[in-house]
Design an enzyme around this catalytic site. Structure first.
Site, short mmCIF file in Angstrom:
data_model
loop_
_atom_site.label_atom_id
_atom_site.label_comp_id
_atom_site.label_asym_id
_atom_site.label_seq_id
_atom_site.Cartn_x
_atom_site.Cartn_y
_atom_site.Cartn_z
N CYS A 24 -17.99 -3.27 -17.27
CA CYS A 24 -16.80 -2.81 -18.00
C CYS A 24 -17.21 -2.12 -19.31
O CYS A 24 -18.33 -2.32 -19.80
CB CYS A 24 -15.95 -4.05 -18.31
SG CYS A 24 -14.47 -3.75 -19.27
N HIS A 34 -2.73 -14.99 -4.90
CA HIS A 34 -4.16 -15.15 -5.19
C HIS A 34 -4.85 -13.80 -5.41
O HIS A 34 -6.07 -13.69 -5.27
CB HIS A 34 -4.85 -15.96 -4.08
CG HIS A 34 -4.37 -17.39 -4.03
ND1 HIS A 34 -4.53 -18.20 -2.92
CD2 HIS A 34 -3.73 -18.15 -4.96
CE1 HIS A 34 -4.01 -19.40 -3.19
NE2 HIS A 34 -3.51 -19.39 -4.41
N PRO A 51 -0.91 -23.59 14.45
CA PRO A 51 -1.38 -24.31 15.64
C PRO A 51 -1.71 -25.78 15.35
O PRO A 51 -1.78 -26.58 16.26
CB PRO A 51 -2.66 -23.57 16.05
CG PRO A 51 -2.87 -22.48 15.08
CD PRO A 51 -1.85 -22.55 14.00
N ALA A 78 0.18 -17.42 14.96
CA ALA A 78 1.20 -16.66 14.22
C ALA A 78 1.65 -15.41 14.99
O ALA A 78 2.84 -15.11 15.04
CB ALA A 78 0.65 -16.27 12.85
N GLN A 114 -0.76 -15.74 0.20
CA GLN A 114 -1.97 -16.23 -0.49
C GLN A 114 -3.15 -15.34 -0.12
O GLN A 114 -4.24 -15.50 -0.65
CB GLN A 114 -2.28 -17.67 -0.06
CG GLN A 114 -1.19 -18.66 -0.41
CD GLN A 114 -1.41 -19.98 0.34
OE1 GLN A 114 -2.16 -20.85 -0.10
NE2 GLN A 114 -0.77 -20.13 1.47
N ASN A 115 -2.95 -14.44 0.82
CA ASN A 115 -4.07 -13.63 1.33
C ASN A 115 -4.39 -12.49 0.37
O ASN A 115 -3.50 -11.92 -0.26
CB ASN A 115 -3.73 -13.08 2.71
CG ASN A 115 -3.51 -14.19 3.72
OD1 ASN A 115 -3.89 -15.33 3.46
ND2 ASN A 115 -2.90 -13.88 4.84
N VAL A 116 -5.67 -12.17 0.32
CA VAL A 116 -6.13 -11.12 -0.59
C VAL A 116 -6.54 -9.87 0.20
O VAL A 116 -7.06 -8.91 -0.36
CB VAL A 116 -7.33 -11.62 -1.43
CG1 VAL A 116 -6.96 -12.86 -2.25
CG2 VAL A 116 -8.56 -11.94 -0.55
N CYS A 168 -12.20 -7.27 -15.17
CA CYS A 168 -13.39 -7.62 -15.96
C CYS A 168 -13.46 -9.14 -16.13
O CYS A 168 -12.48 -9.79 -16.46
CB CYS A 168 -13.33 -6.93 -17.32
SG CYS A 168 -14.69 -7.42 -18.40
N TYR A 205 -18.25 -10.94 -1.75
CA TYR A 205 -16.95 -10.26 -1.77
C TYR A 205 -17.05 -8.83 -1.24
O TYR A 205 -16.14 -8.34 -0.58
CB TYR A 205 -16.33 -10.32 -3.18
CG TYR A 205 -15.62 -11.63 -3.42
CD1 TYR A 205 -14.35 -11.85 -2.92
CD2 TYR A 205 -16.25 -12.67 -4.09
CE1 TYR A 205 -13.70 -13.07 -3.10
CE2 TYR A 205 -15.61 -13.89 -4.28
CZ TYR A 205 -14.34 -14.08 -3.78
OH TYR A 205 -13.70 -15.28 -3.94
#
Ligand code: BJW
Ligand code: ZN
Length: 250
Positions: free
Chosen positions: A148, A120, A214, A231, A102-104, A128, A68
């Site tokens: 945390c 999402h 597509p 897009a 839905q994109n982060v 945490c 990530y």
């Protein structure tokens, strides 16, 4: 690439409530790989159940964290593309637009979209893993997983497989989909639930549903119109004919 039917421009001009629902394909032209496209998708190189799941994090937290951290750097390094910009332009032109993503990656916000409903979550925030508290931004040095106050490990504030979507966000997205008279599904494989249910819900409630992709998806057979193409190109053409100015003069 498919041409834009005049009927769709008329529907946009007259839309009472437009919902735009986006997936990873919207960010593809910014250089962010999609999840499931065979050659370039993220899942082609990594197993989602190992990385995007609570079980995966429990088993190998540092591997998931590093994945990530790497993807977040990538999201920060790229720029919004013509699709993100066209969507923000539609928000300015039309009286009521709800953007559900839905994109982060945060690219809609960087393109000027006001308040996308992030189904999402966001890769740019942390929470945490143990007490689930939102803790805000990433640390400057992201090499080790922060801890945390409760002693739990921090993780990106995204929704992993098997986790519930944020309830208020999902409720708002479902409400908007039910209320919409025009629904654009852009750059999503329509495979991941419950998000994939939204265009079907909107159609059942009377919206005209348009898919921009597509490739065909499970939505294609039920959509009122499928515009096959990237897009950025299709959305660019959608806003490109100057109809917004006509609307303002009315
Ligand atoms: C272009 C393009 C260009 C390319 N222009 N287009 C019902 C049936 C079956 C299964 C389930 C079900 N309900 C729930 C499930 C399980 C699961 C699920 O849906 N699994 C399916 C895969 C079968 N769902 C969940 O687990 C969800 N949680 C849940 O349901 O909880 C219930 C619960 C109840 C009670 C207690 C506890 C739980 C959570 C789902 C979370 C998804 N998370 C991810 C990762 C986010 C973090 C991260 O980024 O790492 O979200 S997975 C991944 O998929 C990511 C995406 O948002 C999501 C959707 O993918 P998307 O955006 O559609 O991308 P792709 O790659 O699939 O498609 C790209 C498309 O773009 C393609 O169509 C291309 O053709 C196109 N494209 N270039 C336009 N230039
Ligand atoms: Zn905690």
């Amino acid at each position: 690439m498919a041409s834009i039917p005049d009927d769709l421009i008329r529907r946009l001009q007259g839309a009472r409530h437009l919902v735009i629902f986006t997936g990873a394909g919207v960010s593809a032209e910014s250089g962010i790989p999609t999840f499931r496209d065979a050659q370039t998708g993220l899942w082609a190189k990594y197993r989602p159940e190992e990385l995007a799941s609570p079980e995966g994090f429990r088993a190998a937290p540092q591997t998931v964290w590093d994945w990530y951290a790497w993807r977040r750097e990538w999201c920060l390094a790229v720029q919004p593309n013509p699709a993100h910009l066209a969507i923000a332009e539609l928000e300015r032109r039309l009286p009521r637009v709800t953007l559900i993503t839905q994109n982060v990656d945060g690219l809609h916000q960087r393109a000027g979209s006001r308040a996308p409903l992030e189904l999402h979550g966001s890769i740019h925030r942390l929470k945490c893993f143990k007490c689930r508290r939102d803790v805000g931004d990433w640390p400057a040095d992201a090499s080790d997983i922060p801890v945390c106050e409760c002693g739990g490990l921090l993780r990106p504030a995204v929704v992993w497989f098997g986790e519930s979507l944020p309830e208020a966000v999902l409720d708002a997205a479902a409400g908007a989909s039910q209320d919409a008279d025009l629904f654009l599904s852009v750059g999503t494989s329509s495979l991941v639930y419950p998000a994939a249910e939204l265009p079907f819900l909107s159609k059942r409630c009377g919206a005209f549903v348009v898919e921009i992709n597509p490739q065909p998806t499970p939505l294609s057979a039920r959509a009122d119109l499928c515009l096959q193409g990237a897009a950025g190109e299709v959305m660019g053409r959608l806003i490109g004919s100057g109809w917004g100015n006509q609307r303002i003069r009315q």
